[in-house]
Structures are given as C-alpha cells and as structure tokens.
Scaffold this motif. Structure first.
Motif, PDB file in Angstrom:
ATOM      1  N   VAL A  69      19.084  13.105  -3.620  1.00 29.70           N
ATOM      2  CA  VAL A  69      20.178  13.052  -2.651  1.00 29.70           C
ATOM      3  C   VAL A  69      20.157  11.719  -1.917  1.00 29.70           C
ATOM      4  CG1 VAL A  69      20.332  15.540  -2.301  1.00 29.70           C
ATOM      5  CG2 VAL A  69      18.730  14.197  -0.920  1.00 29.70           C
ATOM      6  N   THR A 101      18.762  11.182   3.043  1.00 31.12           N
ATOM      7  CA  THR A 101      17.325  11.279   3.197  1.00 31.12           C
ATOM      8  C   THR A 101      16.825   9.948   3.711  1.00 31.12           C
ATOM      9  OG1 THR A 101      15.230  11.722   2.022  1.00 31.12           O
ATOM     10  CG2 THR A 101      16.940  10.542   0.800  1.00 31.12           C
ATOM     11  N   ASP A 110      25.656  15.327  -4.417  1.00 29.65           N
ATOM     12  CA  ASP A 110      26.060  15.672  -3.053  1.00 29.65           C
ATOM     13  C   ASP A 110      25.335  16.939  -2.590  1.00 29.65           C
ATOM     14  OD1 ASP A 110      27.361  15.184  -0.685  1.00 29.65           O
ATOM     15  OD2 ASP A 110      29.386  15.438  -1.480  1.00 29.65           O
ATOM     16  N   VAL A 111      25.497  17.227  -1.306  1.00 27.09           N
ATOM     17  CA  VAL A 111      24.732  18.304  -0.682  1.00 27.09           C
ATOM     18  C   VAL A 111      25.628  19.477  -0.296  1.00 27.09           C
ATOM     19  CG1 VAL A 111      22.962  16.731   0.156  1.00 27.09           C
ATOM     20  CG2 VAL A 111      24.960  17.208   1.603  1.00 27.09           C
ATOM     21  N   ASP A 112      24.982  20.594  -0.046  1.00 24.87           N
ATOM     22  CA  ASP A 112      25.673  21.792   0.412  1.00 24.87           C
ATOM     23  C   ASP A 112      26.189  21.584   1.836  1.00 24.87           C
ATOM     24  OD1 ASP A 112      26.040  24.924   0.158  1.00 24.87           O
ATOM     25  OD2 ASP A 112      25.073  24.558   2.096  1.00 24.87           O
ATOM     26  N   ASN A 157      21.212  20.334   2.162  1.00 24.01           N
ATOM     27  CA  ASN A 157      20.278  20.105   1.069  1.00 24.01           C
ATOM     28  C   ASN A 157      21.045  19.968  -0.242  1.00 24.01           C
ATOM     29  OD1 ASN A 157      17.727  20.063   2.350  1.00 24.01           O
ATOM     30  ND2 ASN A 157      17.760  22.289   2.563  1.00 24.01           N
ATOM     31  N   ILE A 158      20.380  19.493  -1.281  1.00 27.08           N
ATOM     32  CA  ILE A 158      21.006  19.267  -2.568  1.00 27.08           C
ATOM     33  C   ILE A 158      21.768  20.510  -3.023  1.00 27.08           C
ATOM     34  CG2 ILE A 158      18.949  19.938  -3.898  1.00 27.08           C
ATOM     35  CD1 ILE A 158      19.676  17.623  -5.856  1.00 27.08           C
ATOM     36  N   ASP A 159      22.967  20.317  -3.531  1.00 28.66           N
ATOM     37  CA  ASP A 159      23.813  21.419  -3.992  1.00 28.66           C
ATOM     38  C   ASP A 159      23.446  21.733  -5.440  1.00 28.66           C
ATOM     39  OD1 ASP A 159      25.815  23.117  -4.879  1.00 28.66           O
ATOM     40  OD2 ASP A 159      27.406  22.081  -3.778  1.00 28.66           O
ATOM     41  N   PRO A 209      14.308  17.275  -5.055  1.00 30.08           N
ATOM     42  CA  PRO A 209      15.021  17.865  -3.921  1.00 30.08           C
ATOM     43  C   PRO A 209      14.300  17.543  -2.613  1.00 30.08           C
ATOM     44  CG  PRO A 209      13.768  19.543  -5.079  1.00 30.08           C
ATOM     45  CD  PRO A 209      13.565  18.268  -5.828  1.00 30.08           C
ATOM     46  N   ALA A 218      15.171  23.458   0.414  1.00 31.34           N
ATOM     47  CA  ALA A 218      16.292  23.453  -0.524  1.00 31.34           C
ATOM     48  C   ALA A 218      16.299  24.769  -1.296  1.00 31.34           C
ATOM     49  CB  ALA A 218      16.152  22.275  -1.487  1.00 31.34           C
ATOM     50  N   THR A 233      27.928  14.373   2.104  1.00 34.91           N
ATOM     51  CA  THR A 233      26.870  13.492   2.618  1.00 34.91           C
ATOM     52  C   THR A 233      27.443  12.479   3.598  1.00 34.91           C
ATOM     53  OG1 THR A 233      25.494  13.698   0.636  1.00 34.91           O
ATOM     54  CG2 THR A 233      25.217  11.703   1.944  1.00 34.91           C
TER      55      THR A 233
END
Length: 368
Positions: free
Chosen positions: A81, A84, A103-105, A110-112, A129, A137, A332
C-alpha cells in the motif's frame, strides 16, 4: 499543553525497573547481540505465539531481511500500500524489487483484499500488508490469494504490537511478521530496534546470518550481509517494557473508546475497529474536513496532533513513477488529506481527552 505522546511519563513510571536492567547489561559488556537479545527474541516470540524471533536494529531492517530471506530481488514485484511510512516501500526498493500499490478499504484504511488479485502478474512474488495505526489487515482473504498464487506474505506490523486478528496476534498470520521498536511505538526501545517473527527455521537462519554480515560463523561469510544487529541495551529495555505492554494496550483502548463516545454525533469519522480484530491504537486517527485549519486551531490551544501520512508514498518525489500517479489510489489519496491523529498514550487522562474533544468541537464550528 497536551502532548501527542509523552515518553517521559512512560519512562518515569518504569525507570526503577529499567535502570537495573541497563546496569546489568553494561556490566556484562554484551552490548551487541548477546544474552539480552536472545532472551528478548524468545520472550517477544512467545508473547505473539510465534516459533522464532530474530532481533535486528530497526523495523526497516526487519522488512528488508524478511524480503531477502524469501528470495525477493531484482525483477520481482511486491504488492503493498501507499498509505504507510516510507520504510515499507524503501525495504522493497533495497532488494531491487518493485513495489506495486493497491488501494485500501474505505473503513479500515488497510489493504483492500478485493483489489489484490487484479494486481498480480507473473513477476509478483510477495504481498506486504500493513497493519495501519494498530488495526490488523484482513489477513484470511490475503493469505488465501497468496496460497493460490504461490506468493510469500510478510506482515508489516510496525504499528501493531499485541494487535489480534480472529484471536491470533499479528506477526504470526503470514510467512513472516516484522515489527519496529522505534521509541514512539506501543512497544518502543530507547533508540532503534526491530524483529522478524516466523515459524520457518530456514527463514530465521538466513535472517540471523544477513543481520551479521552474512556470517555462518565468525569470518565465514556465506551471504553478502549487513550490520543490522540488535543492541543488548535495547533488548534489555524492551524486556522490561514488554511486561507492561498489555496494561498499556488496555489503557490505549480505553482512551480510544472514550474518544469514540465523546465524538459521537459530530462531523468527525472516528477509527473503525473491524469486528474480528483487536485494535491497539498506535494512532487514533480521525477523518475531518478542512483538516489543516482544524489542526491549527488545536495547536493554538496547545494540543499536539500528528498526520499519518500527509503524502502517500506513490506521490513522494523519491518514489514517484509513471506506474502509479495521482488519482490511481482514490481512497488512499482522499484519506491522506483528511486524517488527523489525536493525542493517545497510556498515561493520557480522561480529563485531557475531554479537553481535546471540547477544543476539537470548537474548531469544527469555526471551520464550518
């Protein structure tokens, strides 16, 4: 003033335990690796229910050596990601591999997992992750994808000491787990430190050699290694602090819950704890419109805050490439402009949290 973090208050509460440990280590003259490091490696691994711990000099080194132990190198791609600390991506870059961003949730940041599979190519060798802000995650779907494609998974648990996912502590959920003991972490040294956890003895053996100039034994260098050894003094201090970590985590969670209660009904989005996790709130990061003006208001009232992280790694000058540009990671990038980290540490009182709430709500009215 309400500080963002008060390391002095933490030190004062345990200095009568720390000073004898420091004196004992100084007297032993085992200042690099040695008995204290071995003891801490074992104790932290046991705390996390991991098979093996290998101590190193920083969390960055932990990630770097974990990737190398897994065989990651030039030409390989590693999925991770961009929201971070830059060290996550720097460690990938050190190996000669290329970071590929997902991209993230929207809720956990966190990582999708739903976006990972489409990022995999024949060059993909690993997934890293990040357990952002102390929230794990969603590891089960990540591991399922990794096993189907034959990928190594390395947890960046630098912010998540003691966090849990489905009843298991982070750092034990994948092939390897990497922690930082930078002073501001939930478990922080009085300097730098890191560790890699694994149940794989081959990974552990290679990391032990790589941290100490690639030596199989003294003056027998079987790998091109590094000077990434953990110091005995830091291990001795961390052994003392580890005994207090659960109590500190409980206090952080209590403060986070109180913030949740105080901020309910406002225009602020509070951190969202996934139901199958135990968040340890290394950071209590709210999302708020007009973040910078709100932060200025808090600063004028002598309330320190932080921003984690204002510029995602893919937009940093040092790591920018044409492969991932502005607009490619919308969640993000949007979060980067809204996140504001409030004071949170074990010694923070409820009256101080109430003061933060009052000033924050006043700031929201002024910026409405």
């Amino acid at each position: 003033m309400i500080p963002f973090l008060d390391l002095k208050a933490q030190y004062e509460s345990i200095k009568d335990e720390i000073m004898p440990a420091v004196s004992e280590t100084l007297a032993s003259t085992q200042w690099i690796l040695g008995d204290q490091v071995t003891a801490f490696e074992n104790e932290f691994a046991q705390y996390c229910s991991a098979g093996i711990g290998v101590g190193v000099n920083s969390g960055t080194s932990a990630l770097h050596l974990a990737l190398l132990a897994a065989g990651i190198g030039p030409g390989d791609k590693v999925i991770t990601v961009a929201n971070t600390f830059v060290a996550t991506v720097a460690a990938i870059d050190y190996t000669g591999a290329q970071a590929v961003y997902v991209d993230v949730d929207e809720h956990t940041l966190n990582i999708d997992p739903g976006l990972i599979e489409s990022a995999i190519t024949t060059q993909t060798k690993a997934i890293v992750p990040v357990h952002l802000h102390g929230q794990p995650a969603d590891m089960d779907p990540i591991m399922e994808i990794a096993r189907r494609y034959g990928l190594v998974v390395i947890e960046d648990a630098a912010q998540a000491h003691g966090a849990e996912y489905r009843g298991r502590r982070v750092g034990t959920l994948a092939d390897m787990g990497c922690f930082s003991f930078y002073p501001g972490k939930n478990l922080g040294a009085c300097g730098e430190g890191g560790i890699v956890l694994t149940d794989n003895p081959l990974y552990a053996e290679k990391i032990r050699m790589l941290r100490d100039w690639g030596q199989e034994r003294k003056y027998h260098h079987v790998h091109k290694g590094f000077n990434y050894r953990m110091e005995g003094l830091q291990a001795a201090i961390l052994r003392v602090k580890l005994r207090h970590l659960d109590a500190w985590t409980t206090a952080r969670r209590d403060i986070a819950s109180y913030y949740d209660e105080l901020l309910a009904g406002s225009d602020i989005t509070c951190p969202w704890e996934q139901s199958n996790t135990r968040h340890v709130y290394h950071v209590y990061a709210i999302r708020v419109r007009d973040r910078d003006r709100v932060r200025q208001h808090l600063d004028k009232s002598h309330i320190q805050t932080g921003i984690h992280y204002p510029i995602p790694v893919h937009l940093q000058a040092a790591y920018a490439t044409s492969r991932c540009v502005s607009g490619d990671l919308p969640v993000t990038e949007r979060a980067a402009g809204e996140l504001l980290s409030l004071p949170i540490f074990a010694e923070l009182g409820k009256h101080e949290a109430m003061q933060v709430n009052n000033v924050l709500r006043s700031a929201l009215k002024e910026t409405a």
